[in-house]
Structures are given as C-alpha cells and as structure tokens.
Scaffold this motif. Structure first.
Motif, PDB file in Angstrom:
ATOM      1  N   CYS A  61     -11.800 108.342  28.662  1.00  0.00           N
ATOM      2  CA  CYS A  61     -10.631 108.958  28.030  1.00  0.00           C
ATOM      3  C   CYS A  61     -10.688 110.475  28.005  1.00  0.00           C
ATOM      4  CB  CYS A  61     -10.472 108.427  26.610  1.00  0.00           C
ATOM      5  SG  CYS A  61     -11.835 108.888  25.496  1.00  0.00           S
TER       6      CYS A  61
ATOM      7  N   CYS B 206     -16.641 105.293  24.666  1.00  0.00           N
ATOM      8  CA  CYS B 206     -16.067 104.945  23.376  1.00  0.00           C
ATOM      9  C   CYS B 206     -15.918 103.424  23.322  1.00  0.00           C
ATOM     10  CB  CYS B 206     -14.704 105.608  23.196  1.00  0.00           C
ATOM     11  SG  CYS B 206     -14.755 107.414  23.150  1.00  0.00           S
TER      12      CYS B 206
ATOM     13  N   GLN C  27      -6.552 107.324  20.173  1.00  0.00           N
ATOM     14  CA  GLN C  27      -7.204 106.782  21.363  1.00  0.00           C
ATOM     15  C   GLN C  27      -6.283 105.898  22.184  1.00  0.00           C
ATOM     16  OE1 GLN C  27     -10.602 105.283  18.900  1.00  0.00           O
ATOM     17  NE2 GLN C  27     -11.805 106.102  20.619  1.00  0.00           N
TER      18      GLN C  27
END
Length: 686
Positions: A10, A27, A145
């Motif tokens: 990301c 993540c 996110q």
C-alpha cells in the motif's frame, strides 16, 4: 528511514504489520487482500518443488514437517504461536479446499495457510513500535487502508477484529454495521492491535497469564513455562529470553558498527567524487588548451612547410625561366651567326671567278653542313619543360591526420586521482607471419589508442615449454633465426610503456622446416673465396686456407649434407666439418677450438680439432668424389663419409651447442654443397 517503514503493497506506513517467513513485512490488511486460494498456485508450486525453497531460512527437514502440518487431518495446518515456519512449505498432495496462499510482493515466495489465512502470520512488533515512535515524532496521522484514491483520507475508526483503519466513506461501504460485522468493535484509530499490546507486556499469546521467559531457537519465538511442556517444543533447543536478546543485540550492534564505518567511508568517497567533478571541469579546460595548442602547432608546421614548398616551386620556376632565357640568347646568337653565314655564302655564289670561288668553296660547303648538323642536334628542343614535374605527395600526411587521436597514457602521479593505463594487447597479423628453414618471422599490429614505448616478443622452446624473451624493441616485425628444425614454435607479444606492461596477444604457431636446406653464407665466411650465384659452389683463390660457413646453425636433431669435388688440381688438403659462429676464418678448419673437421688429400685423411689431428684413415679424394658430413646432435657425435662409405669411426663426440656447416679450401679446389639429404643407411640414427 521512511523507506523501511512503508508497506511494499500500500506504500503507506505500516499499520499492524505482520512478518512473512522470508522476513519481509506487510500490513495485515494488505496481507489479507493479497491472499488467495492455494489451489491457484498448487500446479506451479508442484512443478518447482525441487527447484528452490520457498522460505529463505527453512531447511529440508522443516519443509517436510511443514507439508505434514498442512496436510494432517489432526492439525489446523498452521501453528503460528509455537512454530512460525510450519506454515511454510510446498505441498505435494491435495490441498484442503479452505487452504489459502500468499505471494510475497518483494521476493515472490509463496506462503500457505489454513482457513485463517494471513491472520496466522506473527505480528511484527518491532516494526510497529518504530512506526509508532516515528509517527509521534513527525506528528503523522493514520490513513485509511481501504481508500482507492491518492492520497488516502485520514482514518476515523479502526475495527479491532479486522484490525483495519477506515475513513467514514470506506467504513460505510466496506464495513457496514450490519450482518456479521455488526458485532465488530470500532474504536479510535491506533497502530497497535489488542494482541500486539498484550504481547508488549511480555505475556504469552497462548497462555495469557504466563510471562515469556525463554526463547525457542528452532521456532525462533518466545515461549513461557507452559509452552515448554507442550510437545511442540519438547525436543527443541531453548535459551533464556533475556540472554538471547542481549546476545543478538550485541551482535547487531557490532554489525551496525561495521556497517556504519562502511557508510562513513562511502560518504567520504561520495564527497571525493563530488570534488572530482570540479577537478574534471578544471582538467577538461586544461586538456582542451593543450590539445588546441598542439593543433595550432601542427597548423603552424603545415604553414611553415607550405612556405618551404612554395619557395621550392619559385626556385624551380626561376631556374626554368633562366634556362629558357639563356637558351633564347644562345639561339639568337647562333641565328645571327647562321644568318651571316647564309648571306656570305649567297654573296660567294655570285662570284664569277671560278678559281677564286674554288679557293673557298670546299670550306663553305663544310661550314654550312656542320652548322646545319649542329643546329638540328642542339637547337630543335627547349632545354626545360614549361610543365612542373613535381607532385605534392600528401597521402601520408592525410593518413597521419586521420590517425590523429587520443592515446591512453596516464601514468600514476602521487596525490592525483589518476589510474595508470598500461597498453592493451597487440594483434598478431597471421598473413605477414612465416617460417622458413629454422627461422620464423612474427608481425603484429599496435594496440589502438595506447601509447607504446616498446614490445616484448616471446617464443616457447618448440615443445610447448616455457616462454622466453627473444626481442625487445619498438619494431612491429621480428625474425628469429637459429631455431630447431621440425618444431612448432608458439609466439606471443606484449606492449609496454612507463605505466607497465599490457596483456599478451593471442598465440600463433609457426612450424620450422622438417629438413635443413641451406647454402654458403658469404657474409659469415672469410675473404678470398668465390661463390656461385646461388651460393652452393665455392672456389678458393689464394694459397692460404679460408673458411666458408653455412647459412644455418644446428643445435638439435640429425642432419646430413654432402660436398661434391668439382675441381682438385693442386697438392692441398681441403677440410670439411662444422664450426662455431666465431671460428677463425683465415686458417684451416680445426686449427682452433671452434672447429671440428676432417682434412683429406688424394690418399688419406685425418680428424682435426684445436690444432690436434688424429685417426689417420686411408682413402683420398679426386674430382667427382663426394664428402658426406653427418651431425647427430641427438647423440652429440660427428661422422664423415667418402663416396657414401664411412671414413673411419665416429670422428668427434660430446658436441653440445650450436654448430654451422663449414669447410676450408684454398687455390685449386672447388666444391658444391648438397643439402636436405637423408642420412646414410648405416648411420646410428637410422
């Protein structure tokens, strides 16, 4: 440091990071998004099972146990808390329908899970702590996110069960408060999940009331006392957690110190490189000035040479003009004389007194005839041509200008950032190399763009042995004489300058003649001898003996040659044999220690060396006789034959070194040399 703190998927700061077996991090939410059913990768994984391990730190034994762990019906497929590497493996059978897999976005290695998927991965607590401290220091806000836009919006809530950060829009679309998600707890955005917080307290994840006090070296995780009683760690090597932590921190500190030194030296090197940029600009200006000055010098030299050439043309012009003027003056004077003679003769023809005319008639006829003949011979063509016969030859200069180029000649100077530049390897020119008799000629081309001060030519011993230097100089062609017959010589050449020696050229093999062919050498021989045009016949002129040498020397092998007696009409003793190159040439062969000979007359012969003669053998020579000389350097002996019959026993033994065919004759003797002959059938070599 931000590069280390960003998720490779990301590109945001890590939030709730998990650690893959390859030691790369993601993540947790990114890992969940990247995972997919394991069947999608089963076929490709099975085909590459033996190619490489999917986990860089796993051994073969662990892989086998991992396969069992995934496929066992009594096992969930993943035991993250006690053996993180157990979920790493390449399955060789059917996978569970619920099995999941994840490909690391950095190293492309596969990780297999059970139905819990990426949630089985261990939390990367060190990374989370560093990100938290960095965020507090930089006052960074947490980003959503799930946003697909760039940049992502600021997160407003975090789901403690999903461990994902949401903005308001993404929460409504991705995490609505209904259905199964209605029971999820949404809290303030934070980077550490509840599990991570508990882990930071030093408590065991499996046994919440127990403190982590030991470290399993096999599973590479912290364990408590209850974990040690678990069968999963029964046979594993464990150490005190504090001791292991201190040991690894010490090792890491030591490695960091070394890496810091390298970083410091690299920083200094970068500063040097930046400083060299200024030096490059400065040196470039100086170099441009030098090249410009050199070109100006060349241009000035061309102008000077042009002035000389034009002056030469002017001088030639003046010579031609002067010669033409002189010829005009001479012709004018001669024309005046001729005209006067014509007028005088015309008046003489008017004379009526016959006796008076006859008095001068013969004289006038002779003068007119001579004048006419000399005029035709000397005065019908100009002494010089109006055209200049000279042509300016500028081809060599044009070639030199075309070849005007930079050369690599940068000798090292203390205190300068300059590397020495030795020449590159020369190039052998095969079409210009040759071998004749026992001589080889090697030619080579200078290396391009290299300053050359000289070359070194090396030959081996003809049997593939060590190389030795045979020439050192500036020439690009060399002939080496005095080699062995019937041998393959390998040659190589290298260039050198003040910076050092360059690489060797490629080898070239040159084959010397199988059989020796030679003639008399008038230059090596003494004075007072006459030779035929092909230098195969020699005749004595004076009463004193004179030595004639052959054109080649021998140091190895068996060689046989013959002499035919063409003339022998005096009471003399011609001598036949071999000699060193420095033999005395004004005495009979064998009188000094540089010659070995057999001298012979009409009835008998003797063997002679260093003034001593011995072994008288009956049998002499006459016109038409043949004298054979057998030089066997394999056995180091010298023998003689008369009319193809042995003349006595072996004449000389223990001959070592280089020997030249030789004879000594005087007045009344003429002999012809025959070479490249086979040894007699009764010789020891045969």
């Amino acid at each position: 440091m931000e590069e280390e703190l960003r998720c490779p998927s990301c590109k945001q700061f890590f939030n709730n990071p998990v650690l893959l077996p390859c030691y790369h991090a993601l993540c947790l939410s990114c890992a969940v998004l990247l995972q997919q059913p394991a069947q999608n990768n089963a076929a490709s994984t099975s085909s590459s099972e033996n190619a490489e391990s999917v986990a860089s730190g796993s051994s073969g034994d662990y892989q086998e146990s991992d396969k069992l762990s995934i496929l066992s019906e009594a096992d969930s497929g993943v035991v993250c808390t006690s053996r993180p590497n157990s979920y790493v493996g390449t399955p060789n059978g059917l996978l569970f329908p619920t099995a999941l897999s994840l490909t690391c976005p950095l190293c492309q290695k596969l990780v297999y899970f059970d139905e819990n998927g990426a949630h089985n991965l261990p939390k990367y607590r060190v990374m989370q702590a560093i990100v938290d401290r960095y965020s507090e220091l930089k006052n960074l806000t947490l980003k959503c996110q799930m946003c697909e836009t760039e940049p992502a919006k600021e997160a407003t809530v975090m789901c403690e069960q999903c461990e994902v950060l949401y903005c308001e829009d993404c929460r409504e679309s991705c995490h609505p408060a209904r259905g199964p998600l209605a029971k999820h707890v949404l809290s303030e955005p934070k980077r550490c999940s509840a599990i991570t917080v508990r882990s930071q307290d030093g408590k065991c994840i499996d046994h919440a009331e127990e403190t982590l006090n030991m470290y399993c070296l096999v599973c590479k995780i912290g364990v408590c006392a209850l974990c040690l009683m678990d069968s999963r760690h029964a046979s594993h090597d464990v150490q005190a957690l504090a001791i292991m932590c201190k040991a690894q921190k010490t090792e890491l500190s030591h490695n960091l110190q070394q890496l810091s030194e390298r970083a410091r030296s690299t920083t200094e090197f970068i500063q040097r490189l930046k400083g060299m940029s200024d030096k490059v600009n400065e040196n470039c200006e100086e170099f441009e000035a030098v090249v410009s000055a050199q070109c100006d010098t060349l241009i000035e030299a061309i102008h000077h040479r042009r002035s000389q050439l034009l002056e030469c043309i002017r001088q030639d012009k003046e010579l031609r003009v002067r010669a033409l003027k002189e010829q005009v003056a001479t012709c004018t004077s001669r024309l005046q004389q001729t005209t006067a003679l014509l007028q005088f003769c015309i008046e003489a023809l008017k004379e009526t007194d016959s006796s008076a005319f006859l008095q001068v008639g013969s004289m006038l006829i002779s003068r007119v005839a001579n004048t006419d003949h000399s005029w035709h011979k000397e005065w019908t063509a100009p002494r010089v041509s109006p055209h200049f016969d000279l042509t300016l030859d500028d081809k060599s200069v044009l070639r030199a200008i075309d070849q005007l180029n930079f050369i690599q000649m940068k000798p090292y100077v203390d205190g300068e950032e300059r590397m020495p530049a030795a020449p590159t390897a020369p190039t052998i020119i095969p079409e210009e190399c040759s071998a004749e008799n026992n001589s080889v000629t090697v030619a080579w081309q200078p290396p391009a763009q290299s300053h050359i001060e000289g070359y070194v030519l090396e030959l081996d011993d003809g049997n593939g042995g060590d190389f030795r230097e045979v020439y050192c100089g500036i020439e690009t062609i060399c002939t080496v004489d005095g080699l062995h017959f019937h041998c393959m010589y390998n040659a190589r050449v290298k260039a050198f300058n003040s910076s050092g020696e360059g690489d060797y050229s490629e080898l070239i093999g040159l084959q010397t003649a199988e059989v020796a062919w030679f003639t008399f050498d008038p230059i090596l021989s003494g004075p007072g001898l006459q030779y035929s045009e092909d230098n195969t016949t020699v005749t004595g002129e004076g009463w004193e003996h004179r030595v004639a040498l052959g054109s080649v020397g021998f140091s190895r092998g068996v060689h046989y040659w013959e002499f035919t007696i063409d003339k022998y009409d005096a009471d003399t003793d011609p001598a036949f044999g071999v000699a060193r190159i420095d033999v005395t040439r004004d005495k009979m062969l064998g009188k000094d220690d540089k010659g070995w000979s057999m001298y012979i007359d009409k009835q008998r012969s003797w063997f002679q060396h260093a003034g001593g003669h011995e072994q008288r053998v009956e049998g002499g020579i006459s016109v038409g006789s043949t004298i054979g000389v057998l030089l066997d350097l394999n056995h180091h002996i010298l023998s003689f034959y008369v009319n193809e019959e042995p003349q006595g026993e072996v004449a000389f033994r223990d001959l070592y070194g280089v020997f030249y065919p030789a004879i000594s004759i005087n007045r009344g003797v003429s002999v012809t040399l025959h070479t490249a002959l086979d040894p007699p059938s009764d010789s020891e070599e045969t």
